[in-house]
Design a protein around this motif. Structure first.
Motif, short mmCIF file in Angstrom:
data_model
loop_
_atom_site.label_atom_id
_atom_site.label_comp_id
_atom_site.label_asym_id
_atom_site.label_seq_id
_atom_site.Cartn_x
_atom_site.Cartn_y
_atom_site.Cartn_z
N LEU A 170 -8.50 6.94 3.94
CA LEU A 170 -8.06 5.76 4.69
C LEU A 170 -6.61 5.50 4.32
O LEU A 170 -6.26 5.55 3.13
CB LEU A 170 -8.93 4.56 4.31
N SER A 171 -5.81 5.22 5.32
CA SER A 171 -4.41 4.93 5.08
C SER A 171 -4.10 3.54 5.62
O SER A 171 -4.42 3.23 6.77
CB SER A 171 -3.54 5.99 5.76
N VAL A 172 -3.46 2.69 4.79
CA VAL A 172 -3.21 1.29 5.17
C VAL A 172 -1.79 0.91 4.77
O VAL A 172 -1.27 1.38 3.73
CB VAL A 172 -4.23 0.37 4.45
N PRO A 177 0.49 -0.89 -3.11
CA PRO A 177 0.59 0.55 -3.40
C PRO A 177 -0.24 0.98 -4.62
O PRO A 177 -0.80 2.08 -4.65
CB PRO A 177 2.08 0.75 -3.63
N GLY A 178 -0.36 0.11 -5.61
CA GLY A 178 -1.15 0.42 -6.80
C GLY A 178 -2.64 0.52 -6.55
O GLY A 178 -3.40 0.97 -7.41
N ASP A 179 -3.07 0.10 -5.35
CA ASP A 179 -4.48 0.23 -4.98
C ASP A 179 -4.81 1.65 -4.51
O ASP A 179 -5.99 1.98 -4.30
CB ASP A 179 -4.83 -0.75 -3.85
N SER A 180 -3.81 2.46 -4.32
CA SER A 180 -4.04 3.84 -3.88
C SER A 180 -4.86 4.58 -4.93
O SER A 180 -4.43 4.75 -6.08
CB SER A 180 -2.71 4.56 -3.65
N ALA A 181 -6.05 5.02 -4.55
CA ALA A 181 -7.00 5.63 -5.48
C ALA A 181 -8.20 6.11 -4.68
O ALA A 181 -8.27 5.89 -3.46
CB ALA A 181 -7.45 4.61 -6.53
N VAL A 204 -2.19 3.42 0.20
CA VAL A 204 -1.49 2.22 0.66
C VAL A 204 -0.01 2.56 0.73
O VAL A 204 0.62 2.90 -0.28
CB VAL A 204 -1.73 1.03 -0.29
N ILE A 205 0.51 2.46 1.94
CA ILE A 205 1.88 2.91 2.20
C ILE A 205 2.83 1.72 2.15
O ILE A 205 2.61 0.72 2.84
CB ILE A 205 1.96 3.60 3.57
#
Lengths: 112, 113
Positions: A11-13, A82-86, A110-111
């Motif tokens: 998923l990309s947000v 961005p730190g939620d990217s995982a 998260v972009i």
């Protein structure tokens, strides 16, 4: 057969928007539900949980919703950072001390 | 603060070697678990233990064995390593009946050549 399904591998947000991660389970005997977050080269860390007697649990930017009739839970992250990217793993539990059953995970990006 | 430690972060072994992966937890947890994580397959349970000297097979026990001689230590043994056992191995521990207390170690990335 999979007892826990996370149907979106990725998923990309955009930063600041809402991230919604979904999880479906098959067994109505599961009575506790958890979300774990995993960064590369680290072990998963517990994020948030909900018991079957509730339909919503909130902790800061993270909210978990449970729909028992649909056997579906979701994790909402608002606002996304961005730190939620995982990779996020859904896990389910049946009282009686059986092991957690994990889904295959959803990779969130998260972009900025 | 809960701490689950694993003996190695990275390990390279040859096919046929016997491999020991060690896990230690310092929170007096009764339950300990071994998982492997592979791309697209998520976390798969290999073995678990609810007490000293006790072990139960998980979903993929073939090719593995475990040992729990002390409450704080749970070892995973690959009797004869094979290339399909190349993976990230994760140890975890928890209190009885308290799934929200399940904590993971940092993982061991094993490469079998």
């Amino acid at each position: 057969d999979q007892q826990v399904k996370q149907n979106s591998p990725s998923l990309s947000v955009q930063e600041g928007r809402i991230s919604i991660l979904n999880c479906d389970y098959t067994n109505s005997m599961f009575d506790y539900f958890l979300w774990y977050k995993k960064y590369p080269a680290e072990g998963p860390t517990f994020l948030i949980s909900i018991s079957s007697i509730k339909d919503k649990n909130e902790d800061g930017r993270f909210t978990v919703f449970l729909n028992k009739s649909a056997k579906h839970l979701s994790l909402h992250i608002v606002p996304s950072q961005p730190g939620d990217s995982a990779v996020y793993f859904c896990a389910v539990y049946n009282s009686g001390n059986t092991p957690l059953v994990f889904g295959k995970g959803t990779r969130l990006s998260v972009i900025a | 603060d809960v701490k689950v430690t694993q003996s190695s972060r990275y390990l390279v072994k040859r096919t046929g070697e016997k491999v020991f992966l060690e896990c230690v937890q310092d929170m007096d947890h009764e339950n300990m678990f071994w998982y492997r994580q592979d791309p697209g397959l998520g976390l798969r349970l290999i073995y678990f233990s609810y007490d000293v000297k006790m072990k139960e097979k998980g979903d993929i026990p073939e090719g593995y064995s475990v040992s729990r001689e002390k409450k704080e230590r749970f070892s995973l043994i690959l009797e004869s390593a094979s290339t399909n056992q190349t993976s990230m191995y994760l140890c975890a521990s928890s209190l009885n009946g308290r799934p929200e207390t399940q904590y993971f170690g940092p993982g061991t990335r094993l490469l079998v050549l």
